[in-house]
Design a protein around this motif. Structure first.
Motif, PDB file in Angstrom:
ATOM      1  N   SER A  71       0.831  -1.205   0.000  1.00 18.49           N
ATOM      2  CA  SER A  71       0.000   0.000   0.000  1.00 18.49           C
ATOM      3  C   SER A  71       0.865   1.255   0.000  1.00 18.49           C
ATOM      4  CB  SER A  71      -0.923   0.014   1.222  1.00 18.49           C
ATOM      5  OG  SER A  71      -1.919  -0.987   1.118  1.00 18.49           O
ATOM      6  N   ALA A  72       1.947   1.234   0.765  1.00 19.29           N
ATOM      7  CA  ALA A  72       2.832   2.395   0.827  1.00 19.29           C
ATOM      8  C   ALA A  72       3.486   2.665  -0.522  1.00 19.29           C
ATOM      9  CB  ALA A  72       3.897   2.186   1.902  1.00 19.29           C
ATOM     10  N   VAL A  73       3.918   1.616  -1.188  1.00 16.51           N
ATOM     11  CA  VAL A  73       4.536   1.784  -2.511  1.00 16.51           C
ATOM     12  C   VAL A  73       3.492   2.229  -3.533  1.00 16.51           C
ATOM     13  CG1 VAL A  73       5.771   0.620  -4.386  1.00 16.51           C
ATOM     14  CG2 VAL A  73       6.367   0.126  -2.008  1.00 16.51           C
ATOM     15  N   ALA A  74       2.283   1.679  -3.412  1.00 18.01           N
ATOM     16  CA  ALA A  74       1.203   2.112  -4.307  1.00 18.01           C
ATOM     17  C   ALA A  74       0.930   3.594  -4.134  1.00 18.01           C
ATOM     18  CB  ALA A  74      -0.059   1.301  -4.019  1.00 18.01           C
ATOM     19  N   ASP A  75       0.894   4.055  -2.885  1.00 17.42           N
ATOM     20  CA  ASP A  75       0.611   5.468  -2.653  1.00 17.42           C
ATOM     21  C   ASP A  75       1.762   6.351  -3.119  1.00 17.42           C
ATOM     22  OD1 ASP A  75      -0.988   7.597  -1.816  1.00 17.42           O
ATOM     23  OD2 ASP A  75       0.036   7.692   0.118  1.00 17.42           O
ATOM     24  N   LEU A  76       2.987   5.838  -3.045  1.00 16.53           N
ATOM     25  CA  LEU A  76       4.126   6.589  -3.567  1.00 16.53           C
ATOM     26  C   LEU A  76       3.984   6.785  -5.075  1.00 16.53           C
ATOM     27  CD1 LEU A  76       6.878   7.889  -3.028  1.00 16.53           C
ATOM     28  CD2 LEU A  76       7.920   5.630  -3.348  1.00 16.53           C
ATOM     29  N   HIS A  77       3.613   5.719  -5.787  1.00 10.23           N
ATOM     30  CA  HIS A  77       3.352   5.851  -7.224  1.00 10.23           C
ATOM     31  C   HIS A  77       2.145   6.748  -7.481  1.00 10.23           C
ATOM     32  CE1 HIS A  77       6.191   3.289  -9.390  1.00 10.23           C
ATOM     33  NE2 HIS A  77       6.121   2.421  -8.386  1.00 10.23           N
ATOM     34  N   ASN A  78       1.150   6.661  -6.596  1.00 11.03           N
ATOM     35  CA  ASN A  78      -0.028   7.528  -6.684  1.00 11.03           C
ATOM     36  C   ASN A  78       0.388   9.003  -6.635  1.00 11.03           C
ATOM     37  OD1 ASN A  78      -2.838   8.138  -6.682  1.00 11.03           O
ATOM     38  ND2 ASN A  78      -2.928   8.084  -4.446  1.00 11.03           N
ATOM     39  N   LEU A  79       1.275   9.314  -5.704  1.00  7.33           N
ATOM     40  CA  LEU A  79       1.773  10.685  -5.587  1.00  7.33           C
ATOM     41  C   LEU A  79       2.650  11.057  -6.781  1.00  7.33           C
ATOM     42  CD1 LEU A  79       1.992  13.291  -3.984  1.00  7.33           C
ATOM     43  CD2 LEU A  79       3.872  12.249  -2.670  1.00  7.33           C
ATOM     44  N   SER A  84       3.259  14.344 -11.383  1.00  6.18           N
ATOM     45  CA  SER A  84       3.548  14.377 -12.821  1.00  6.18           C
ATOM     46  C   SER A  84       2.431  15.097 -13.569  1.00  6.18           C
ATOM     47  CB  SER A  84       3.708  12.950 -13.367  1.00  6.18           C
ATOM     48  OG  SER A  84       4.822  12.291 -12.803  1.00  6.18           O
ATOM     49  N   PHE A  85       1.198  14.764 -13.225  1.00 10.50           N
ATOM     50  CA  PHE A  85       0.030  15.430 -13.810  1.00 10.50           C
ATOM     51  C   PHE A  85       0.092  16.926 -13.558  1.00 10.50           C
ATOM     52  CE2 PHE A  85      -4.596  16.385 -12.479  1.00 10.50           C
ATOM     53  CZ  PHE A  85      -4.915  16.946 -13.709  1.00 10.50           C
ATOM     54  N   ASP A  86       0.400  17.316 -12.334  1.00 10.95           N
ATOM     55  CA  ASP A  86       0.449  18.730 -11.984  1.00 10.95           C
ATOM     56  C   ASP A  86       1.589  19.447 -12.705  1.00 10.95           C
ATOM     57  OD1 ASP A  86      -0.914  20.706 -10.278  1.00 10.95           O
ATOM     58  OD2 ASP A  86       1.042  20.930  -9.334  1.00 10.95           O
ATOM     59  N   SER A  87       2.600  18.683 -13.085  1.00  9.10           N
ATOM     60  CA  SER A  87       3.761  19.253 -13.782  1.00  9.10           C
ATOM     61  C   SER A  87       3.605  19.236 -15.297  1.00  9.10           C
ATOM     62  CB  SER A  87       5.027  18.473 -13.392  1.00  9.10           C
ATOM     63  OG  SER A  87       5.238  18.481 -12.003  1.00  9.10           O
ATOM     64  N   GLY A  88       2.466  18.743 -15.784  1.00 11.77           N
ATOM     65  CA  GLY A  88       2.227  18.709 -17.219  1.00 11.77           C
ATOM     66  C   GLY A  88       2.786  17.494 -17.914  1.00 11.77           C
ATOM     67  N   GLN A  89       3.168  16.465 -17.169  1.00 14.83           N
ATOM     68  CA  GLN A  89       3.763  15.254 -17.751  1.00 14.83           C
ATOM     69  C   GLN A  89       2.716  14.126 -17.732  1.00 14.83           C
ATOM     70  OE1 GLN A  89       7.908  14.530 -16.452  1.00 14.83           O
ATOM     71  NE2 GLN A  89       7.714  16.406 -15.249  1.00 14.83           N
ATOM     72  N   VAL A  90       1.834  14.167 -18.702  1.00 16.13           N
ATOM     73  CA  VAL A  90       0.677  13.272 -18.692  1.00 16.13           C
ATOM     74  C   VAL A  90       1.073  11.813 -18.866  1.00 16.13           C
ATOM     75  CG1 VAL A  90      -1.511  12.735 -19.834  1.00 16.13           C
ATOM     76  CG2 VAL A  90      -0.835  15.113 -19.509  1.00 16.13           C
ATOM     77  N   GLY A  91       2.002  11.547 -19.791  1.00 13.35           N
ATOM     78  CA  GLY A  91       2.432  10.164 -20.008  1.00 13.35           C
ATOM     79  C   GLY A  91       3.011   9.554 -18.752  1.00 13.35           C
ATOM     80  N   ALA A  92       3.843  10.300 -18.051  1.00 11.41           N
ATOM     81  CA  ALA A  92       4.421   9.812 -16.799  1.00 11.41           C
ATOM     82  C   ALA A  92       3.338   9.620 -15.748  1.00 11.41           C
ATOM     83  CB  ALA A  92       5.481  10.791 -16.298  1.00 11.41           C
ATOM     84  N   ALA A  93       2.345  10.499 -15.745  1.00  6.70           N
ATOM     85  CA  ALA A  93       1.251  10.372 -14.778  1.00  6.70           C
ATOM     86  C   ALA A  93       0.514   9.056 -14.973  1.00  6.70           C
ATOM     87  CB  ALA A  93       0.280  11.548 -14.927  1.00  6.70           C
ATOM     88  N   TYR A  94       0.158   8.744 -16.209  1.00  4.95           N
ATOM     89  CA  TYR A  94      -0.533   7.484 -16.478  1.00  4.95           C
ATOM     90  C   TYR A  94       0.326   6.279 -16.078  1.00  4.95           C
ATOM     91  CZ  TYR A  94      -4.260   9.811 -19.114  1.00  4.95           C
ATOM     92  OH  TYR A  94      -5.330  10.586 -19.484  1.00  4.95           O
TER      93      TYR A  94
END
Length: 290
Positions: A71-79, A84-94
């Motif tokens: 769960s902790a690693v999942a949330d790290l990827h979640n963040l 990434s989304f907030d930084s304009g990096q959509v591909g990385a966000a997905y």
């Protein structure tokens, strides 16, 4: 506070609860940086952290520790996906949201949160129908349901489906009323009374209902403290837009200037994207906010 970009590798081949707690604490610290300064201020540190998390995954652990670690690693990827989304990096966000979902298969509440965030990427980039497909996947805990319904309302508003937007917003408020805020997981704590008020204002702004939007947005601006600087900036942007739409040019210019100043203090491409309707509304009255 320890440097959030650094996380020591495990000292042995077997890890315990304290190792996972340290990862959770560092993720929590980085999430607070995201809220206050924008994803661009911490994304690199989050991504670096994933390297250390992989070392933890390779170590031995008891079943309860392993479950909490996943769960902790999942949330790290979640963040990582969110920043990434907030930084304009959509591909990385997905990419990071997909990895988060892989690690969170055992964690229903966290999975719901990841799905919501992926839907927000679609909503931001002009695909409210795709966003709805995520927001309507279902949620079980009241707080998670409130988040989903509020964003469902926003997506409906983007489609000018007023009745459905208002109905979903009502469901969000009903779910929030029965939520256990004292025991909210870290990734859902942002959704408090002020956030729900802000979402109410945003939805009514999208619907062009400034009479309902302005009081909600004004209340949210007053309610958000420095720790939620980005959310407050979003509300300032929407509030200024409403004033311009109402023909209240002086107030629109005042609030718009505050919004632009606040945006300059953030490292968030998403904030600048959201300023465009405000700038257009100002320009219609001969006002330049640039």
């Amino acid at each position: 506070m320890a440097n959030p970009a650094y996380f020591p590798p495990p000292h042995s081949a077997r890890i315990g609860t304290s190792d996972v707690e340290q990862l959770e604490s560092q993720t929590r610290s980085l999430r607070s940086v995201d809220y206050q300064h924008g994803g661009g201020a911490c994304r690199d540190a989050v991504v670096v952290r994933i390297y250390w998390a992989q070392q933890l995954l390779a170590a031995e652990a008891s079943d309860p520790v392993r479950s909490r670690l996943l769960s902790a690693v999942a949330d790290l990827h979640n963040l990582a996906g969110w920043t990434s989304f907030d930084s304009g990096q959509v591909g990385a966000a997905y990419h990071h949201f997909d990895r988060a979902l892989d690690f969170a298969r055992h964690d229903e509440d966290l999975t719901t949160n990841i799905v919501y965030r992926r839907g927000r990427v679609h909503l931001h980039h002009g695909a409210p129908g795709d966003a709805l497909a995520y927001f309507q996947r279902g949620a079980f805990a009241p707080l998670a349901s409130s988040i989903m319904y509020a964003n469902e309302a926003w997506a409906y508003a983007r489609q000018a489906r007023s009745d459905e937007a208002v109905r979903a917003l009502g469901k969000a408020k009903d779910s929030f009323a029965s939520a256990d805020l004292a025991h909210a997981p870290d990734w859902a704590r942002f959704h408090d009374e002020t956030d729900l008020t802000a979402m109410t204002g945003i939805v009514h702004t999208e619907l062009g209902d400034t009479r309902a939007a302005v009081p909600a947005l004004t209340s949210a601006v007053e309610g958000f403290g420095p720790a939620m600087a980005r959310s407050r900036t979003f509300c300032l942007i929407a509030l200024a837009t409403c004033h311009f739409l109402d023909g209240d040019v002086d107030e629109g210019q005042t609030v718009g200037a505050q919004a632009m100043s606040a945006a300059e203090g953030l490292r968030s491409e998403r904030v600048w994207d959201r300023t465009r309707p405000m700038i257009q509304a100002a320009a219609a009255h001969g006002v330049s906010l640039r």
